[in-house]
Design an enzyme around this catalytic site. Structure first.
Site, PDB file in Angstrom:
ATOM      1  N   GLU A 171       0.893  -1.343   0.099  1.00 36.54           N
ATOM      2  CA  GLU A 171       0.018  -0.135   0.137  1.00 36.54           C
ATOM      3  C   GLU A 171       0.852   1.246   0.005  1.00 36.54           C
ATOM      4  OE1 GLU A 171      -2.712  -0.652   3.149  1.00 36.54           O
ATOM      5  OE2 GLU A 171      -3.620  -2.317   2.469  1.00 36.54           O
ATOM      6  N   ASN A 213       2.121  -5.235  -3.149  1.00 32.06           N
ATOM      7  CA  ASN A 213       0.489  -5.361  -2.980  1.00 32.06           C
ATOM      8  C   ASN A 213      -0.162  -4.109  -2.616  1.00 32.06           C
ATOM      9  OD1 ASN A 213      -1.359  -7.615  -2.136  1.00 32.06           O
ATOM     10  ND2 ASN A 213      -1.072  -6.989  -0.275  1.00 32.06           N
ATOM     11  N   HIS A 250     -10.577  -5.864  -2.580  1.00 31.31           N
ATOM     12  CA  HIS A 250     -11.600  -5.936  -1.519  1.00 31.31           C
ATOM     13  C   HIS A 250     -12.844  -5.189  -2.251  1.00 31.31           C
ATOM     14  CE1 HIS A 250      -9.379  -7.170   1.705  1.00 31.31           C
ATOM     15  NE2 HIS A 250      -8.308  -6.016   1.374  1.00 31.31           N
ATOM     16  N   GLU A 279      -6.367 -10.669  -1.434  1.00 26.35           N
ATOM     17  CA  GLU A 279      -7.139 -10.372  -0.140  1.00 26.35           C
ATOM     18  C   GLU A 279      -8.749 -10.260  -0.509  1.00 26.35           C
ATOM     19  OE1 GLU A 279      -5.826  -6.871   2.170  1.00 26.35           O
ATOM     20  OE2 GLU A 279      -3.698  -7.701   1.896  1.00 26.35           O
ATOM     21  N   ASP A 281     -12.187 -10.121  -1.067  1.00 29.54           N
ATOM     22  CA  ASP A 281     -13.706 -10.386  -0.340  1.00 29.54           C
ATOM     23  C   ASP A 281     -14.750  -9.584  -1.138  1.00 29.54           C
ATOM     24  OD1 ASP A 281     -12.648  -7.901   0.652  1.00 29.54           O
ATOM     25  OD2 ASP A 281     -12.571  -8.468   2.439  1.00 29.54           O
TER      26      ASP A 281
HETATM   27  O1  9MR Z   1      -7.753  -8.051   8.209  1.00 34.17           O
HETATM   28  C1  9MR Z   1      -6.820  -7.230   8.851  1.00 34.17           C
HETATM   29  C2  9MR Z   1      -7.534  -6.797  10.328  1.00 34.17           C
HETATM   30  O2  9MR Z   1      -7.631  -7.746  11.239  1.00 34.17           O
HETATM   31  C3  9MR Z   1      -6.715  -5.843  10.803  1.00 34.17           C
HETATM   32  O3  9MR Z   1      -7.034  -5.049  12.092  1.00 34.17           O
HETATM   33  C4  9MR Z   1      -6.286  -4.569   9.859  1.00 34.17           C
HETATM   34  C5  9MR Z   1      -5.251  -3.687  10.389  1.00 34.17           C
HETATM   35  O4  9MR Z   1      -4.674  -2.549   9.466  1.00 34.17           O
HETATM   36  O5  9MR Z   1      -5.618  -5.220   8.828  1.00 34.17           O
HETATM   37  C6  9MR Z   1      -6.421  -6.121   8.215  1.00 34.17           C
HETATM   38  O6  9MR Z   1      -5.838  -6.763   7.082  1.00 34.17           O
HETATM   39  C7  9MR Z   1      -5.406  -5.470   5.919  1.00 34.17           C
HETATM   40  C8  9MR Z   1      -4.316  -5.862   5.369  1.00 34.17           C
HETATM   41  O7  9MR Z   1      -3.318  -6.080   5.957  1.00 34.17           O
HETATM   42  C9  9MR Z   1      -3.721  -4.942   4.110  1.00 34.17           C
HETATM   43  N1  9MR Z   1      -4.970  -4.740   3.193  1.00 34.17           N
HETATM   44  C10 9MR Z   1      -6.119  -4.207   3.953  1.00 34.17           C
HETATM   45  C11 9MR Z   1      -6.616  -5.353   4.841  1.00 34.17           C
HETATM   46  C12 9MR Z   1      -7.966  -4.956   5.413  1.00 34.17           C
HETATM   47  O8  9MR Z   1      -8.123  -3.850   6.230  1.00 34.17           O
END
Ligand code: 9MR
Length: 470
Positions: A171, A213, A250, A279, A281
């Protein structure tokens, strides 16, 4: 292959043929019609992982270590998935909570579970503006750059040989129409922080695929997608090690599945990298949600280098966006229509369908210099250093005619030694170390360059390397 498919696809002996003919005659036209309809590209996968594997791909899920004691969760994980991504356990705050103190307990639980069950592991993530430990959030400048590179090196070294693909950098681009980098403490250490992270990761685990990513990079016409595309193209052009691009994907009403998604996947693949949906969903329910899952999977299977799909959780209740019910299993672990559509799409899809769009980059210019007298070469080195170690990138440039091989001599300061190298064959580890080309990068056209690298302990080289062409 199941029996029906064996018969329909013609792989049978005379006895089977007779039996098949008898069935058709005695049971009537309905059976015959069913057999014919089932025949084209039918596949026997009955789980997501098995079906994806038949197409040379993986199907993974984000996994949380604290759910590995939930038997429903683990039952679905082990039955359906052949790849895992630790959802939070490999992030910077989890693995280096205090500077120089590394904790891998929870990440190891997931890695060990995956390895014991024959699943791949996607590492997520080595460098990210978010979920940094407090000590890192307060750092800047060269101290932060060194700390970041040390983190990348330490974590990738610890998991060396166990990770299929690393999300090296996560990101790093801003949302919106600018196509700019995201402002962050890491970005403020210099625009080259991303490539520095990739070089350090390659040095630490040369066997892992290295991915960039990001999210909101699904729509080909979005500025952020184009910005990531340009980064990858630049890395490929300059020889910065990168093997894959992760599209988080997402999807929801504010960020819907785009009709040009397959173009995006294919365009990245055409740069010479794998594409992974990392990722996935999709918020929604019922047939609408199922059809979008079907589209995503079909798009991936249509792109030969779309090598795997990971959904971001198992049951809706496991999701970071649980209210959007975006996953393949409901809160009780039952298969949703989205699951059925996904499995059907996996079973129906092609493996190496031709690109749906023309290549977006012009083909590489063929060599213009005829083979002949070898010209000379020069070499230059750039360094990423931290206290006690360094990663060196050496650029070899051919002179006025094409060369067919090169030998570079690098003088290391006292106490320094080479621990690892890539895209080269090294002789010696200290003093003056000799690096020769390997089979695929000896030939360098006049005036063009190739790069190799090495990692070392101590202080990196300061003198200009020598270069001899052959
Ligand atoms: O799913 C993850 C969630 O449990 C955490 O609280 C969150 C914190 O930043 O991160 C989520 O996973 C993220 C991933 O690491 C990067 N892309 C976005 C995902 C969803 O927020």
């Amino acid at each position: 292959m199941n029996d029906l498919f064996a018969r329909a696809s013609g792989r049978f002996g005379a006895g089977a043929l007779r039996r098949g003919a008898l069935v058709a005659v005695t049971a009537g036209a309905a059976v015959l019609a069913a057999t014919v309809a089932f025949a084209p590209s039918a596949s026997a996968g009955t789980t997501l992982g098995a079906s994806a594997a038949e197409k040379g791909r993986y199907f993974g899920a984000a996994v949380a270590a604290n759910k590995l004691s939930d038997s429903t969760y683990v039952g679905i994980l082990n039955r359906e998935f052949n790849s895992v991504t630790p959802e939070n356990e490999m992030k910077l705050d989890a693995t280096e909570p205090q500077q120089g103190v590394f904790t891998f307990t929870n990440a190891d639980r997931i890695v060990n579970h995956a390895r014991a069950n024959g699943m791949k592991v996607r590492g997520h993530t080595l460098a990210w503006h978010s979920q940094q430990p407090g000590w890192m959030q307060n750092m800047s400048g060269t101290a932060l750059r060194s700390a970041m590179l040390n983190h990348v090196t330490q974590v990738a070294t610890y998991y060396r040989g166990k990770i299929d693909s690393w999300d090296v950098v996560n990101e790093a681009f801003a949302d919106g129409s600018t196509g700019a980098r995201r402002d962050s403490n890491l970005q403020r250490t210099g625009n080259d922080w991303i490539e520095a992270a990739f070089r350090a990761a390659r040095a630490a685990d040369p066997g892992a695929k290295l991915c960039y990513n990001d999210y909101n990079t699904d729509n080909w016409s979005h500025a952020k997608t184009q910005a990531v595309y340009n980064l990858v193209r630049d890395f490929k052009t300059r020889g910065v090690p990168i093997d894959c691009v992760g599209l988080q994907s997402h999807f929801n009403s504010g960020s819907p599945y785009p009709g040009n998604y397959r173009t995006t996947l294919q365009s990245f693949a055409d740069l010479g990298v794998d594409v992974q949906i990392t990722e996935l969903d999709i918020e929604g329910s019922g047939t609408t949600q199922a059809n979008t899952y079907r589209s995503v999977v079909t798009d991936c299977l249509a792109v030969a280098r779309c090598t795997g799909i990971t959904v971001w959780g198992i049951r809706d209740t496991d999701s970071w966006r649980s209210s959007g019910t975006p996953l393949l299993f409901d809160g009780s672990g039952n298969k949703k229509p989205a699951y059925t559509a996904t499995l059907e799409a996996l079973n129906a899809g092609g493996t190496t369908n031709p690109p749906t769009t023309p290549p977006t980059t012009p083909p590489t210019t063929p060599p213009t210099t005829p083979p002949g007298t070898p010209g000379g070469c020069t070499a230059s080195v750039s360094l990423n250093q931290w206290n006690g170690g360094f990663v060196a990138t050496v650029r070899v440039t051919a002179g006025s005619s094409r060369i067919n091989g090169w030998t570079v001599g690098v003088a290391l300061p006292g106490g320094a030694s080479v621990t690892n190298s890539w895209n080269t064959q090294a002789t010696g580890t200290s003093g003056t170390v000799t690096f020769r080309n390997v089979s695929y990068n000896g030939q360098v056209n006049a005036g063009t360059t190739t790069e190799f690298g090495f990692q070392g302990t101590g202080t990196g080289p300061t003198a200009t390397p020598t270069c001899t062409a052959s």
